[in-house]
Scaffold this active site. Structure first.
Site, PDB file in Angstrom:
ATOM      1  N   GLU A   1       0.832  -1.205   0.000  1.00  0.00           N
ATOM      2  CA  GLU A   1       0.000   0.000   0.000  1.00  0.00           C
ATOM      3  C   GLU A   1       0.870   1.260   0.000  1.00  0.00           C
ATOM      4  O   GLU A   1       0.505   2.266  -0.601  1.00  0.00           O
ATOM      5  CB  GLU A   1      -0.969  -0.001   1.187  1.00  0.00           C
TER       6      GLU A   1
ATOM      7  N   GLU B   1      -0.556  -0.716  -9.879  1.00  0.00           N
ATOM      8  CA  GLU B   1      -0.168  -1.987  -9.275  1.00  0.00           C
ATOM      9  C   GLU B   1       1.329  -2.254  -9.486  1.00  0.00           C
ATOM     10  O   GLU B   1       1.969  -2.911  -8.657  1.00  0.00           O
ATOM     11  CB  GLU B   1      -1.033  -3.107  -9.868  1.00  0.00           C
TER      12      GLU B   1
END
Ligand code: ZN
Length: 500
Positions: A265, A294
Site C-alpha cells: 500500500e 499496481e
C-alpha cells in the site's frame, strides 16, 4: 484559451467532489461505527450522483468540441492535449452508458455483494449463481453500449486499462503461462521447502505497527502527507495532494500479512504522493491505469521488500523489534521463509511465482463468461478444471475456488488482468531503474531507497496520464512490455533458493 480554462475548472470541481466521497469511503472502511452504514450509503450515493452529473454535463462535450482541433492541442503530448484527450475518453464512455443501466448495475452489485458474502461463507455457489448471471448480462449490455473493435470483453478491460486488448493480453500471457507452470513444477519437484513457521511466531501487534510504519517511511512514504490505519481488507486511498491514506490489518501470529501489505500500500501511496499537485484533478495529475498503479505497489512489496539486499539492512532491526520471535533465526532462513513458493488455493495468499497463474485462470474464465461460451452455472466446474490444469490441485470447495474473490459480485469484470500486468510492468521498470542507477543491491544494503523513489517519480509519477501504459513502458525502458523481465527476475531469485 477560455474554453480550456472552463473545461479544467469543471473537471477539477468534479474531482474535488469525488475526493469528498473518498474521505467518506476511507472512514467507512476504518473508523465508522457499524450502525452508520445506512446513512453513509446515502451520503455516498448522493455524491456519486452529483459527480456523475458533473462529469457527463453536456457543457463538457461542448467545450471539448470547441477545443479539439485548435492550436492549443496541436502538440500531442502537451499537458493541454493530454488533458483533452483523456477527458474526451472518459466523457464519451460515461455518456454512452444509459442512465438506467448505470443505476441497475449499482443496485444489482450492492445486493449481489451481500449474497456473495453469504455464499462464500457457506461455500454455496447456487446461492450466488442467479446474481452472477445478472451481472454478466448487465456487463454485456455495458460493453454493447460502450462499443468495441475486437471482443466485447475489451470494452470492459478498457475501463481499467485504457488501450489494452484481450488479443494482446492473450499473446503476452500465453508465453508467461507456459514458463510459470514449468517453474512451479520444478520448484515442487525440488523437494526443498523453507520453514515458514518462523513467520507465525508471536509478533506483538503494537510492535508490528511501529515496525511497518518505519519501513514505509524508510522507502519514502511521507507521513506528513499521509496516514496508516487499520482495516479489514487493506487498501490505499489517495484523497488529494498532501493526503494519502494507507491501511493494513494485523495478526499477532502472522508477520508477513501486515508487513508486506504495508509495503504494498505504501507503494501505491508513493505513486499518489508523486503525482504533480499543480495538475491535481486533471488527467495530467492522475495515475495512468490500474496496472501502472499496481506496478508501483508490487515493485516496493516484491522487488524491494522481498529482496535479500533489503533484508540485509532491515533484518537486524527486525531482530531488535521482535527478539522473542527472531533471536534464533538466521537472515538466510528468514529470507527463504518470506519467499516460500507453493501452490495454494487462495489468490491473495499466493507467492510471487504462483500468483499470476491465479490471475490467468480468472482472465480465461471471465472472457468466456462475457463471450457467452461459459454459462454462469458452469463456473465451478470450469474453475476446478482450470485450477487442476494450472496447479495440479483441485479446490476442496467453492469458497476456496470460484467464490473467493469479491470482484465479480461488484461488477468488476476485466479487472483481474491488471494485477499480472502490474507485475510485468514492475519487473521491466525495476530492471531499467537498476541499469540507470548502476545497481540497486548496494544502496538497499545501506538502507538507501531515495534514488529509486526519485527515479520512479521523475520517470513515471510526474507524467500523470501523458502516456498510456504501453507507451509509458516503451518511453521509460525503450522497449515494449515483455514478460521476459519478470521471468528473469523469478529465475534469478527462486533458482538459487530451490536449487533449480
Ligand atoms: Zn495493489
Amino acid at each position: 484559451m477560455e474554453a480550456y480554462k472552463e473545461l479544467i475548472r469543471r473537471v477539477r470541481e468534479a474531482r474535488l467532489l469525488g475526493s469528498c466521497a473518498a474521505v467518506l469511503g476511507w472512514d467507512q472502511r476504518t473508523y465508522m461505527p457499524a450502525k452508520g452504514a445506512l446513512h453513509r450509503a446515502q451520503q455516498l450515493a448522493l455524491l456519486a450522483g452529483m459527480v456523475h452529473e458533473q462529469t457527463t454535463a453536456p457543457e463538457i462535450g461542448g467545450l471539448l468540441d470547441e477545443i479539439e482541433g485548435s492550436e492549443l492541442v496541436r502538440e500531442g503530448d502537451s499537458a493541454a492535449a493530454v488533458n483533452v484527450r483523456e477527458i474526451r475518453r472518459r466523457y464519451d464512455r460515461a455518456c454512452k452508458l444509459p442512465r438506467a443501466l448505470v443505476t441497475e448495475l449499482a443496485r444489482t452489485c450492492t445486493l449481489a455483494r451481500d449474497v456473495w458474502v453469504q455464499a462464500r461463507r457457506s461455500s454455496d455457489f447456487a446461492l450466488f449463481r442467479p446474481w452472477l448471471e445478472k451481472i454478466v448480462a448487465l456487463k454485456r449490455q455495458e460493453a454493447e453500449s460502450v462499443g468495441y473493435a475486437g471482443a466485447a470483453y475489451d470494452a470492459l478491460l478498457d475501463d481499467y486499462e485504457p488501450g489494452e486488448t484481450s488479443a494482446h493480453l492473450a499473446t503476452l500471457f500465453s508465453d508467461l503461462r507456459e514458463e510459470l507452470v514449468g517453474l512451479v513444477a520444478a520448484i515442487q519437484a525440488s523437494g526443498r521447502r523453507p520453514d515458514n513457521s518462523v513467520l507465525h511466531r508471536e509478533y506483538p501487534v503494537d510492535r508490528q505497527e511501529g515496525f511497518g510504519r518505519a519501513a514505509a517511511a524508510m522507502i519514502g512514504f511521507d507521513f506528513a502527507a499521509g496516514r496508516l490505519d487499520e482495516t479489514a481488507h487493506p487498501f490505499c486511498s489517495g484523497i488529494g495532494p498532501g493526503d494519502t491514506r494507507l491501511t493494513t490489518r494485523y495478526d499477532s501470529r502472522d508477520f508477513g500479512d501486515a508487513f508486506f501489505s504495508i509495503l504494498h500500500e505504501a507503494g501505491h501511496g508513493i505513486y499518489d504522493q508523486g503525482l504533480d499537485p499543480a495538475h491535481y484533478g486533471t488527467p495530467m495529475g492522475a495515475a495512468v491505469s490500474l496496472a501502472i498503479h499496481e506496478s508501483q505497489s508490487r515493485l516496493w512489496e516484491n522487488f524491494v521488500g522481498r529482496s535479500r539486499a533489503f533484508w540485509e539492512h532491515v533484518f537486524p532491526q527486525a531482530r531488535r523489534s521482535f527478539p522473542e520471535a527472531l533471536a534464533d533465526v538466521s537472515l538466510d532462513a528468514f529470507y527463504y521463509a518470506i519467499n516460500d513458493c507453493r501452490p495454494s488455493f487462495i489468490r491473495v495468499d499466493a507467492d510471487e511465482v504462483t500468483y499470476n497463474l491465479h490471475v490467468l485462470l480468472r482472465f480465461e474464465l471471465e472472457q468466456a463468461l462475457i463471450s457467452g461460451d461459459l454459462p454462469a452455472a458452469d463456473v465451478p466446474a470450469a474453475w476446478n478444471e482450470a485450477f487442476t490444469r494450472y496447479f495440479g490441485l483441485t479446490p476442496p470447495d467453492d469458497a476456496q475456488g470460484c467464490l473467493q474473490d469479491t470482484h465479480w459480485s461488484g461488477g468488476a469484470v476485466g479487472y483481474f488482468p491488471t494485477y499480472t500486468l502490474g507485475n510485468l510492468y514492475a519487473a521491466q521498470f525495476f530492471a531499467q531503474a537498476s541499469v540507470d542507477l548502476g545497481g540497486l543491491d548496494e544502496p538497499f544494503r545501506r538502507g538507501e531507497f531515495a534514488p529509486l523513489k526519485e527515479w520512479l517519480t521523475t520517470k513515471i509519477h510526474r507524467h500523470g496520464q501523458r502516456h498510456r501504459a504501453a507507451d509509458l513502458v516503451a518511453a521509460v525502458t525503450a522497449e515494449p512490455l515483455s514478460p521476459r523481465f519478470f521471468l528473469d527476475h523469478l529465475r534469478a531469485k527462486f533458482g538459487p533458493l530451490y536449487g533449480i
